[in-house]
Design a protein around this motif. Structure first.
Motif: not given
Length: 242
Positions: A214-221
């Motif tokens: 995933i190129a962008a930052g992202t939420d993680i759960n």
């Protein structure tokens, strides 16, 4: 020609699902990102095989918002994550200024059900009150959830923030039968749980994570186990439909 391509894609997806999900350890921490168009920087795709190889068993994907928005990357993400063996959750971003039943119908039409292989239950993303009073918003939420459950055959998940639920929803305890996905980024050992929910099901613990593919930052759960074995909850191949 197009028909042969669809059959080839279906065979590839089935092979990937069975090969990767069968290898997932039942006792390992079950985690995953949630993504929308924001994770597709400059239109770049997500490498879902890299996401899965880095230990992520599921992903939540934005499907719809209000009555007019459909995530343009929803269909390709859905196909590719299934091919990679990543369980799929899909969510609708609520716009309570608009009627709930048409929003539920649009969401259900776009996602084509949530009861197949590797499908988590549908998700309602509650972050916007639409200017409604708590009583009106509680009624709106009941109506949306009832409609989605009737259309998909599964009990929906509610996504929210503690402060939003305490204020906009008056900390309502009326929704305990729905699994809770809670966003809380304070770095504690566990999230704050509003509304007297007996347990949280998913915890979004960061909004600035990095995941390979995933190129962008992202939420993680992370999944808590509150709904039992994740394989069954996610309709993994060995269990069929729930």
């Amino acid at each position: 020609m197009a028909g042969r391509h669809r059959l080839a894609l279906a065979a590839f997806a089935a092979t990937g699902i069975l090969a990767t999900m069968a290898a997932a350890p039942a006792t390992a921490e079950v985690s995953g990102p949630d993504v929308s168009s924001w994770q597709h920087i400059d239109g770049r795709g997500i490498d879902w095989h890299a996401v899965r190889a880095s230990g992520n068993h599921f992903a939540m994907v934005k499907a719809t918002e209000g009555l007019s928005y459909v995530n343009p990357y929803f269909v390709p993400d859905s196909l590719l994550m299934r091919a990679a063996g990543v369980a799929r959750g899909t969510y609708h971003y609520a716009r309570p200024a608009l009627a709930p039943e048409p929003q539920a119908a649009m969401y259900a039409a776009v996602v084509l059900g949530q009861n197949g292989m590797l499908d988590l239950p549908p998700v309602l993303d509650m972050e916007d009150s639409g200017g409604l009073s708590p009583a009106a918003l509680i009624d709106w939420t009941h109506r949306y959830l009832n409609t989605v459950q009737a259309l998909t055959g599964r009990t929906p998940i509610i996504y929210t923030y503690p402060n939003f639920w305490r204020t906009a929803m008056a900390d309502s305890p009326e929704f305990h039968r729905y699994p809770l996905w809670i966003a809380d980024y304070r770095g504690n050992e566990g999230p704050e749980v509003p509304g007297g929910w007996p347990a949280w099901t998913f915890w979004q613990y960061t909004d600035s994570g990095r995941i390979p593919g995933i190129a962008a930052g992202t939420d993680i759960n992370v999944y808590s186990g509150a709904q039992g074995d994740f394989a069954r909850f996610a309709n993994m191949p060995s269990f069929g439909s729930s």
